[in-house]
Enzyme design. Structure first.
Site, PDB file in Angstrom:
ATOM      1  N   LYS A  86     -56.549 -51.064 125.739  1.00  0.00           N
ATOM      2  CA  LYS A  86     -55.973 -49.760 125.385  1.00  0.00           C
ATOM      3  C   LYS A  86     -56.376 -49.438 123.946  1.00  0.00           C
ATOM      4  O   LYS A  86     -56.351 -50.326 123.074  1.00  0.00           O
ATOM      5  CB  LYS A  86     -54.458 -49.835 125.520  1.00  0.00           C
ATOM      6  CG  LYS A  86     -53.724 -48.501 125.373  1.00  0.00           C
ATOM      7  CD  LYS A  86     -52.228 -48.678 125.642  1.00  0.00           C
ATOM      8  CE  LYS A  86     -51.452 -47.375 125.595  1.00  0.00           C
ATOM      9  NZ  LYS A  86     -50.010 -47.558 125.902  1.00  0.00           N
ATOM     10  N   SER A 100     -48.201 -44.269 129.375  1.00  0.00           N
ATOM     11  CA  SER A 100     -49.290 -43.815 128.544  1.00  0.00           C
ATOM     12  C   SER A 100     -50.585 -44.621 128.693  1.00  0.00           C
ATOM     13  O   SER A 100     -51.655 -44.154 128.299  1.00  0.00           O
ATOM     14  CB  SER A 100     -48.857 -43.866 127.077  1.00  0.00           C
ATOM     15  OG  SER A 100     -48.638 -45.196 126.663  1.00  0.00           O
ATOM     16  N   SER A 117     -44.891 -47.786 129.817  1.00  0.00           N
ATOM     17  CA  SER A 117     -46.309 -47.406 129.782  1.00  0.00           C
ATOM     18  C   SER A 117     -47.289 -48.384 130.386  1.00  0.00           C
ATOM     19  O   SER A 117     -48.467 -48.055 130.529  1.00  0.00           O
ATOM     20  CB  SER A 117     -46.734 -47.134 128.348  1.00  0.00           C
ATOM     21  OG  SER A 117     -46.358 -45.833 128.000  1.00  0.00           O
TER      22      SER A 117
END
Ligand code: GLN
Length: 474
Positions: free
Chosen positions: A78, A153, A177
């Site tokens: 990420k 997310s 997330s």
């Protein structure tokens, strides 16, 4: 489950010489080449570095070296985890062009284990969102149906695994997330106990909630990754001073005699197709020898409200550092205050600004006790509820997400409907407990449904045992 190779099998093949790390990387880069334009899982694909790294691993293996438990495994990160010399944007314009001078601890650990990094994945700006539609660089699409969101997310990390761009990936989970996008993309996602995995080098969103964890195709891969990234780190003052747990070894032990909690007063909001899969999960566990027990979590319905005061409050403080001086972009002006204001106005997107304003308000002198202080009290009540529930249950099962993956734009007009995506994932972050999402069949539109397994602090062993049984039942 998709039919892409697992990290466990890749590492086994590469270490034994049955497959070269170079060929594994090529296979993944080829899939990226075929579908990345459509999916947009990545902010950056590091193909040259990945090829170089694979060649180096192959040379070391040829010399008889043991390169580690993730030999040649392609991993995506990420884009809120620091990678030395490689841009780290948090999908925000304010950090565009910034290159961290150091690696996050998890990055060093994966590297030492023999992994190959293939790129940095897209996210909702600063990890604020549930659909990856808040990225400054455009949304990620769900590889299973590109008219739908991948969740968020960590939508890029979930999509990268679901599309076979990487065998496994890392995300961060502040309110869901990792688990929510895992559920929406049909992969496994784990949020470990708060403090189990070092956050050194993770760009902070809400420091009392943030945790790093893996996405994978299999429960065994998730256990392996969690073992590798866990463990004490003196660079993170919240890191638990204990060695990493052993998790791969507990898989396959079954759930005979375990007590599985069913929340009698589960907050409303989940769709019928999702609840049907949850019921099926209870049936599967009972069949495998577990006992289903009813537990009550009366404060759960206040968790969302408390989270949307606590997380923005912490975010408003954490994001004060983006001032146009220390990182990334700057909008030039004649005086310093105008420079700060113009840089932040141009650099942050709408959702990030909304959180900063909410948080600043909740912490302001006249409102601190009424909002932030009260939210902390609710947080305590939630922890107390969980403590009482875990006196009778080893783990608790809930839906991960109230719905399957939704179409683009379905929830962007009203932030509250987007916030409701996290109704089942947020309570564990507030309590600091571990939780994971395991794919368990499909619901509406043939999209995957995830079942969430919650466990008390450092209850990862029990959580993974249940996950393994659900995986084989699915
Ligand atoms: N969707 C939640 C939020 O927007 C959770 C985000 C996260 O876990 N990073 O705050």
């Amino acid at each position: 489950m998709t039919n892409f190779s697992t990290a466990t099998s890749i590492a086994h093949n590469v270490a034994s010489g049955a497959q070269s790390a170079a060929s594994v990387v090529e296979e993944h880069l080829q899939r990226i080449g075929q579908r990345e334009e459509e999916v947009h899982a990545f902010n950056l694909v590091t193909s040259a570095e990945a090829r170089e790294r694979a060649a180096d691993l192959d040379a070391r293996i040829a010399r008889g070296e043991n390169v580690g438990p993730l030999a040649g495994v392609p991993i995506a990160l990420k884009d809120n985890m620091c990678t030395r010399g490689v841009p780290t944007t948090c999908s925000s314009k304010i950090l565009e062009g910034w290159k961290p001078p150091y690696n996050a601890t998890v990055v060093d650990k994966l590297f030492a284990a023999g992994a190959v990094f293939v790129g940095k994945t897209n996210l909702d700006e600063f990890a604020m969102g549930s659909s990856t539609e808040n990225s400054a660089f455009g949304p990620t699409r769900n590889p299973l149906d590109t008219s739908r969101v991948p969740g968020g997310s960590s939508g890029g990390s979930a999509a990268a695994v679901a599309a076979g761009f990487a065998a496994v990936s890392l995300g961060s989970d502040t309110g869901g997330s990792i688990r929510q996008p895992a559920a929406l993309c049909g992969v496994v996602g784990v949020k470990p106990t708060y403090g189990l995995v070092s956050r050194y080098g993770l760009v902070a969103f809400a420091s009392s909630l943030d945790q790093i964890g893996p996405f994978s195709h299999s429960v065994a891969d998730a256990a392996l990754l969690t073992e590798i990234i866990a463990g004490h780190d003196p660079m993170d003052s919240t890191s638990i001073p204990k060695p990493a747990p052993s998790l791969v070894s507990v898989l396959g032990r079954g759930v005979e005699g375990m007590r599985i909690g069913r929340v009698a007063d589960l907050p409303e909001g989940a769709d019928a197709d999702v609840l049907a899969r949850l019921d099926a999960a209870f049936v599967a566990l009972e069949k495998a020898g577990a006992t289903i027990v009813d537990v009550k979590l009366p404060s759960l319905s206040y968790a969302l409200t408390a989270y949307y005061l606590i997380a923005p409050a912490e975010a408003s403080s954490n994001l004060a550092r983006y001032d146009g001086v220390r990182y990334g972009n700057r909008v030039a002006a004649n005086d310093m205050n105008t420079m700060y204001a113009d840089t932040r106005a141009a650099g942050f997107g709408d959702e990030v600004k909304r959180r900063i304003m909410l948080g600043t308000y909740a912490l302001s002198a006249g409102y601190y006790d009424a909002y932030y202080g009260k939210a902390l009290k609710v947080r305590r009540l939630i922890s107390n509820d969980f403590a009482a529930a875990y006196a009778n249950a080893d783990v608790i099962l809930t839906p991960t997400s109230p719905t399957v993956a939704f179409p683009f734009g379905a929830k962007t007009d009203d932030p509250l409907t987007m916030y409701l995506c996290d109704i089942f994932t947020i309570p564990t972050n507030l309590a600091g407990h571990p939780a994971m999402s395991v794919p368990f069949g499909t619901g509406q539109a043939n999209m995957p449904v995830g079942v969430q397994i919650l466990a008390p602090t450092l209850g990862e062993e029990a959580m993974f045992k249940v996950a393994a049984v659900l995986e084989s039942a699915a």
